[in-house]
Write a protein that holds these residues in place. Structure first.
Motif, mmCIF file in Angstrom:
data_model
loop_
_atom_site.group_PDB
_atom_site.id
_atom_site.type_symbol
_atom_site.label_atom_id
_atom_site.label_comp_id
_atom_site.label_asym_id
_atom_site.label_seq_id
_atom_site.Cartn_x
_atom_site.Cartn_y
_atom_site.Cartn_z
ATOM 1 N N MET A 1 0.833 -1.176 0.000
ATOM 2 C CA MET A 1 0.000 0.000 0.000
ATOM 3 C C MET A 1 0.883 1.246 0.000
ATOM 4 O O MET A 1 1.914 1.274 0.654
ATOM 5 C CB MET A 1 -0.896 -0.007 1.244
ATOM 6 N N ALA A 2 0.477 2.272 -0.726
ATOM 7 C CA ALA A 2 1.269 3.495 -0.849
ATOM 8 C C ALA A 2 1.230 4.308 0.442
ATOM 9 O O ALA A 2 0.223 4.354 1.128
ATOM 10 C CB ALA A 2 0.733 4.333 -1.994
ATOM 11 N N LYS A 3 2.351 4.921 0.733
ATOM 12 C CA LYS A 3 2.460 5.771 1.914
ATOM 13 C C LYS A 3 2.517 7.224 1.485
ATOM 14 O O LYS A 3 3.046 7.544 0.423
ATOM 15 C CB LYS A 3 3.725 5.436 2.712
ATOM 16 N N LYS A 4 1.986 8.109 2.295
ATOM 17 C CA LYS A 4 2.033 9.546 2.060
ATOM 18 C C LYS A 4 2.571 10.222 3.307
ATOM 19 O O LYS A 4 2.309 9.800 4.426
ATOM 20 C CB LYS A 4 0.637 10.106 1.759
ATOM 21 N N ARG A 5 3.338 11.304 3.079
ATOM 22 C CA ARG A 5 3.844 12.090 4.206
ATOM 23 C C ARG A 5 2.826 13.180 4.512
ATOM 24 O O ARG A 5 2.328 13.842 3.600
ATOM 25 C CB ARG A 5 5.185 12.717 3.856
ATOM 26 N N ILE A 6 2.519 13.342 5.796
ATOM 27 C CA ILE A 6 1.579 14.362 6.220
ATOM 28 C C ILE A 6 2.164 15.182 7.359
ATOM 29 O O ILE A 6 3.062 14.723 8.071
ATOM 30 C CB ILE A 6 0.234 13.752 6.676
ATOM 31 N N LYS A 7 1.647 16.385 7.521
ATOM 32 C CA LYS A 7 2.006 17.234 8.654
ATOM 33 C C LYS A 7 0.733 17.418 9.474
ATOM 34 O O LYS A 7 -0.291 17.858 8.946
ATOM 35 C CB LYS A 7 2.536 18.584 8.171
ATOM 36 N N MET A 8 0.807 17.079 10.733
ATOM 37 C CA MET A 8 -0.363 17.154 11.602
ATOM 38 C C MET A 8 -0.717 18.606 11.907
ATOM 39 O O MET A 8 0.145 19.428 12.168
ATOM 40 C CB MET A 8 -0.102 16.399 12.905
ATOM 41 N N LEU A 9 -2.011 18.909 11.867
ATOM 42 C CA LEU A 9 -2.504 20.236 12.211
ATOM 43 C C LEU A 9 -3.089 20.250 13.619
ATOM 44 O O LEU A 9 -3.200 21.309 14.230
ATOM 45 C CB LEU A 9 -3.549 20.690 11.195
ATOM 46 N N THR A 10 -3.499 19.074 14.103
ATOM 47 C CA THR A 10 -4.046 18.945 15.452
ATOM 48 C C THR A 10 -3.389 17.751 16.135
ATOM 49 O O THR A 10 -2.767 16.915 15.487
ATOM 50 C CB THR A 10 -5.573 18.709 15.426
ATOM 51 N N ALA A 11 -3.562 17.666 17.436
ATOM 52 C CA ALA A 11 -3.031 16.523 18.185
ATOM 53 C C ALA A 11 -3.984 15.340 18.025
ATOM 54 O O ALA A 11 -5.203 15.502 17.894
ATOM 55 C CB ALA A 11 -2.880 16.881 19.652
ATOM 56 N N MET A 12 -3.420 14.149 18.028
ATOM 57 C CA MET A 12 -4.219 12.936 17.910
ATOM 58 C C MET A 12 -3.473 11.827 18.639
ATOM 59 O O MET A 12 -2.242 11.761 18.568
ATOM 60 C CB MET A 12 -4.404 12.577 16.433
ATOM 61 N N ALA A 13 -4.207 10.978 19.365
ATOM 62 C CA ALA A 13 -3.546 9.904 20.109
ATOM 63 C C ALA A 13 -4.423 8.666 20.158
ATOM 64 O O ALA A 13 -5.639 8.743 20.072
ATOM 65 C CB ALA A 13 -3.224 10.374 21.520
ATOM 66 N N ALA A 14 -3.760 7.533 20.289
ATOM 67 C CA ALA A 14 -4.413 6.241 20.497
ATOM 68 C C ALA A 14 -3.653 5.564 21.631
ATOM 69 O O ALA A 14 -2.735 6.149 22.217
ATOM 70 C CB ALA A 14 -4.374 5.411 19.224
ATOM 71 N N SER A 15 -4.007 4.343 21.938
ATOM 72 C CA SER A 15 -3.355 3.659 23.064
ATOM 73 C C SER A 15 -1.886 3.349 22.794
ATOM 74 O O SER A 15 -1.083 3.269 23.715
ATOM 75 C CB SER A 15 -4.101 2.371 23.397
ATOM 76 N N SER A 16 -1.485 3.218 21.513
ATOM 77 C CA SER A 16 -0.105 2.841 21.212
ATOM 78 C C SER A 16 0.703 3.904 20.466
ATOM 79 O O SER A 16 1.868 3.687 20.167
ATOM 80 C CB SER A 16 -0.095 1.548 20.391
ATOM 81 N N TRP A 17 0.113 5.081 20.145
ATOM 82 C CA TRP A 17 0.828 6.132 19.443
ATOM 83 C C TRP A 17 0.192 7.484 19.713
ATOM 84 O O TRP A 17 -0.945 7.572 20.161
ATOM 85 C CB TRP A 17 0.883 5.874 17.937
#
Length: 67
Positions: A1-17
């Protein structure tokens, strides 16, 4: 699957990242498009960072005036 580079504009979290605003990371293209559409992140073009070296400052000797 293709990967894309992104820049986060907001914070985001899950249990492992977690991702912080301004952080650049790679995700699946499908997720990148969805997050961009939601305003969570923006796609980053592959930019080559370049560093520049400024010349060192050098002091000049004071010269005595003759006379």
């Amino acid at each position: 699957m293709a990967k894309k580079r992104i820049k986060m504009l907001t914070a985001m979290a899950a249990s492992s990242w977690s991702l912080s605003p301004g952080q650049i990371t790679e995700v699946n293209a499908e997720i990148a498009k969805a997050w961009e559409a939601a305003g969570i992140a923006k796609l980053v073009e592959d930019e080559v960072e370049t560093a520049t070296i400024e010349p060192k400052e050098t002091a000049t000797k004071r010269r005595r005036r003759k006379g």
